[in-house]
Design an enzyme around this catalytic site. Structure first.
Site, PDB file in Angstrom:
ATOM      1  N   PRO A   1      -1.891 -32.301  64.823  1.00 47.02           N
ATOM      2  CA  PRO A   1      -3.092 -33.144  64.698  1.00 47.02           C
ATOM      3  C   PRO A   1      -3.044 -34.077  63.489  1.00 47.02           C
ATOM      4  O   PRO A   1      -3.696 -35.127  63.482  1.00 47.02           O
ATOM      5  CB  PRO A   1      -4.238 -32.119  64.553  1.00 47.02           C
ATOM      6  CG  PRO A   1      -3.578 -30.892  64.010  1.00 47.02           C
ATOM      7  CD  PRO A   1      -2.222 -30.865  64.643  1.00 47.02           C
ATOM      8  N   LEU A   2      -2.225 -33.674  62.494  1.00 43.37           N
ATOM      9  CA  LEU A   2      -2.094 -34.520  61.299  1.00 43.37           C
ATOM     10  C   LEU A   2      -0.737 -35.215  61.266  1.00 43.37           C
ATOM     11  O   LEU A   2      -0.336 -35.764  60.251  1.00 43.37           O
ATOM     12  CB  LEU A   2      -2.266 -33.651  60.033  1.00 43.37           C
ATOM     13  CG  LEU A   2      -3.629 -32.971  59.894  1.00 43.37           C
ATOM     14  CD1 LEU A   2      -3.629 -31.974  58.737  1.00 43.37           C
ATOM     15  CD2 LEU A   2      -4.714 -34.028  59.681  1.00 43.37           C
TER      16      LEU A   2
ATOM     17  N   PHE B   1       5.406 -32.763  60.999  1.00 44.82           N
ATOM     18  CA  PHE B   1       6.376 -32.898  59.902  1.00 44.82           C
ATOM     19  C   PHE B   1       6.412 -34.327  59.357  1.00 44.82           C
ATOM     20  O   PHE B   1       6.985 -34.586  58.313  1.00 44.82           O
ATOM     21  CB  PHE B   1       7.773 -32.463  60.380  1.00 44.82           C
ATOM     22  CG  PHE B   1       7.823 -31.016  60.786  1.00 44.82           C
ATOM     23  CD1 PHE B   1       7.811 -30.014  59.827  1.00 44.82           C
ATOM     24  CD2 PHE B   1       7.845 -30.646  62.125  1.00 44.82           C
ATOM     25  CE1 PHE B   1       7.842 -28.670  60.183  1.00 44.82           C
ATOM     26  CE2 PHE B   1       7.873 -29.308  62.501  1.00 44.82           C
ATOM     27  CZ  PHE B   1       7.868 -28.317  61.527  1.00 44.82           C
ATOM     28  N   THR B   2       5.813 -35.281  60.087  1.00 41.16           N
ATOM     29  CA  THR B   2       5.739 -36.672  59.627  1.00 41.16           C
ATOM     30  C   THR B   2       4.266 -37.058  59.530  1.00 41.16           C
ATOM     31  O   THR B   2       3.650 -37.405  60.537  1.00 41.16           O
ATOM     32  CB  THR B   2       6.431 -37.608  60.657  1.00 41.16           C
ATOM     33  OG1 THR B   2       7.651 -36.994  61.057  1.00 41.16           O
ATOM     34  CG2 THR B   2       6.687 -38.976  60.092  1.00 41.16           C
TER      35      THR B   2
ATOM     36  N   TYR C   1       7.829 -18.188  65.207  1.00 39.81           N
ATOM     37  CA  TYR C   1       7.683 -18.743  63.859  1.00 39.81           C
ATOM     38  C   TYR C   1       8.243 -17.730  62.857  1.00 39.81           C
ATOM     39  O   TYR C   1       7.683 -16.667  62.637  1.00 39.81           O
ATOM     40  CB  TYR C   1       6.216 -19.054  63.525  1.00 39.81           C
ATOM     41  CG  TYR C   1       5.560 -20.080  64.429  1.00 39.81           C
ATOM     42  CD1 TYR C   1       6.320 -20.954  65.208  1.00 39.81           C
ATOM     43  CD2 TYR C   1       4.182 -20.199  64.497  1.00 39.81           C
ATOM     44  CE1 TYR C   1       5.718 -21.897  66.020  1.00 39.81           C
ATOM     45  CE2 TYR C   1       3.566 -21.147  65.305  1.00 39.81           C
ATOM     46  CZ  TYR C   1       4.349 -21.982  66.075  1.00 39.81           C
ATOM     47  OH  TYR C   1       3.747 -22.920  66.885  1.00 39.81           O
TER      48      TYR C   1
END
Ligand SMILES: NC(=O)c1ccc[n+]([C@@H]2O[C@H](COP(=O)([O-])OP(=O)(O)OC[C@H]3O[C@@H](n4cnc5c(N)ncnc54)[C@H](OP(=O)(O)O)[C@@H]3O)[C@@H](O)[C@H]2O)c1
Length: 288
Positions: free
Chosen positions: A214-215, A218-219, A64
């Site tokens: 989990p959310l 990126f989309t 990262y």
């Protein structure tokens, strides 16, 4: 806030107990997870807020940035609290275009373990996930040579616990036939339920399942059923998505990403929502 105040309570990874509500640090790097963050002080503040809120599990990777996210973690949190587990990944590198080419030859893995030790300023990595497959997802391939390399580094005392990421069920089984793992980190959320059976099997064996994205990653997750449950419960869709994961199975550990301390606090508060059996049934239908 004490650790028990975080939604979901705790889970034990090997010999290390962590809060089930953790933090994924990927979003702290610059755009496309390359370079430094635009708001360095803001990124450091998110990491400090995570630990201040009682979170004891942070997920990262030297890839990262590359390097920038680990360096932020070191700057914000070193010397690390005794209770904090920093999980990292090896198995992919970065190219000039921001791609994530696999890098799983023994020499690549050794370099990546040393890069993580250096950028995090640690003598031992608590948890290293062997990241498999590619950006498209898991791929069929043997994990033996790569996983055995990590086992050697574990035997040398550089790694405490091992896991696999972006893995098929067969790869999970192959890794487990070589050495114990404490977690599987794969893509999973309300709308992506490919690993449903794996989640349950790992729960039976006391192995954590750590969903990435989990959310929605990126989309962001979008679903009329999710919005309907959120509206009915007076919560945000993000809160409902996280609460659903915590209630889906006790071995699920959350590592939602955010570059905002306000979102972090919102997510911690929101994940504590108790979903009713009716809510769960409606949400379960989204990804089935
Ligand atoms: N093993 C692997 O191959 C792999 C792959 C990808 C990720 N991961 C790990 O999994 C972690 C989680 O994945 P992720 O961070 O990519 O995706 P994610 O947790 O699904 O979603 C993060 C996104 O949600 C937004 N967000 C979070 N809370 C919000 C809120 N309350 N309101 C509005 N937006 C909100 C964030 O934006 P803001 O910054 O604006 O809040 C960010 O864009 C990563 O940090 C990384 O550690 C692992």
């Amino acid at each position: 806030m004490s650790t028990s105040a975080l939604p979901g309570g705790t889970w034990t990874l090997g010999d290390l107990t962590v809060t089930r509500f953790g933090y994924g640090a990927m979003q702290l790097a610059g755009p496309y997870v390359m370079g430094p963050p635009a708001d360095r002080e803001g990124a450091l503040a998110v990491l400090r807020a995570a630990v201040d809120s009682g979170i004891t599990h942070i997920d990262t990777a030297h890839a990262y940035g590359p390097g920038f996210t680990n360096e932020l973690i070191r700057e914000a949190l070193h010397p690390y609290p005794e209770s904090l587990l920093i999980a990292t990944k090896v198995g992919a590198t970065r190219d000039a275009q921001g791609g994530w080419p696999p890098a799983r030859r023994p020499i690549d893995l050794r370099h990546q373990v040393y890069d993580n030790l250096k950028s995090l300023k640690l003598d031992v990595l608590d948890l290293v996930n062997l990241r498999l497959g590619n950006a498209e997802g898991p791929q069929r391939e043997s994990v033996a040579e790569a996983f055995e390399t990590l086992v050697e580094l574990q035997q040398q005392g550089l790694i405490r616990h091992l896991g696999v990421s972006n893995a098929t069920e067969e790869q999970v089984a192959e890794a487990r036939s070589i050495a114990p793992i404490v977690c599987v980190q794969n893509m999973y959320n309300l709308a992506h339920r490919h690993d449903d059976k794996l989640v349950d099997r790992l729960a039976e064996d006391g192995i954590a399942y750590v969903p990435f994205f989990p959310l929605g990653g990126f989309t962001p997750l979008q679903s009329s059923a999710l919005s309907a449950v959120a509206a009915r419960r007076g919560a945000t869709p993000m809160s409902v998505a996280l609460a659903w994961l915590l209630q889906r199975s006790p071995n699920i550990l959350l590592i939602p990403g955010t570059s905002s301390a306000a979102h972090l606090r919102e997510n911690i508060a929101g994940a504590g929502l108790t979903l009713t059996p009716e809510d769960m049934a409606e949400l379960d239908a989204i990804g089935r």
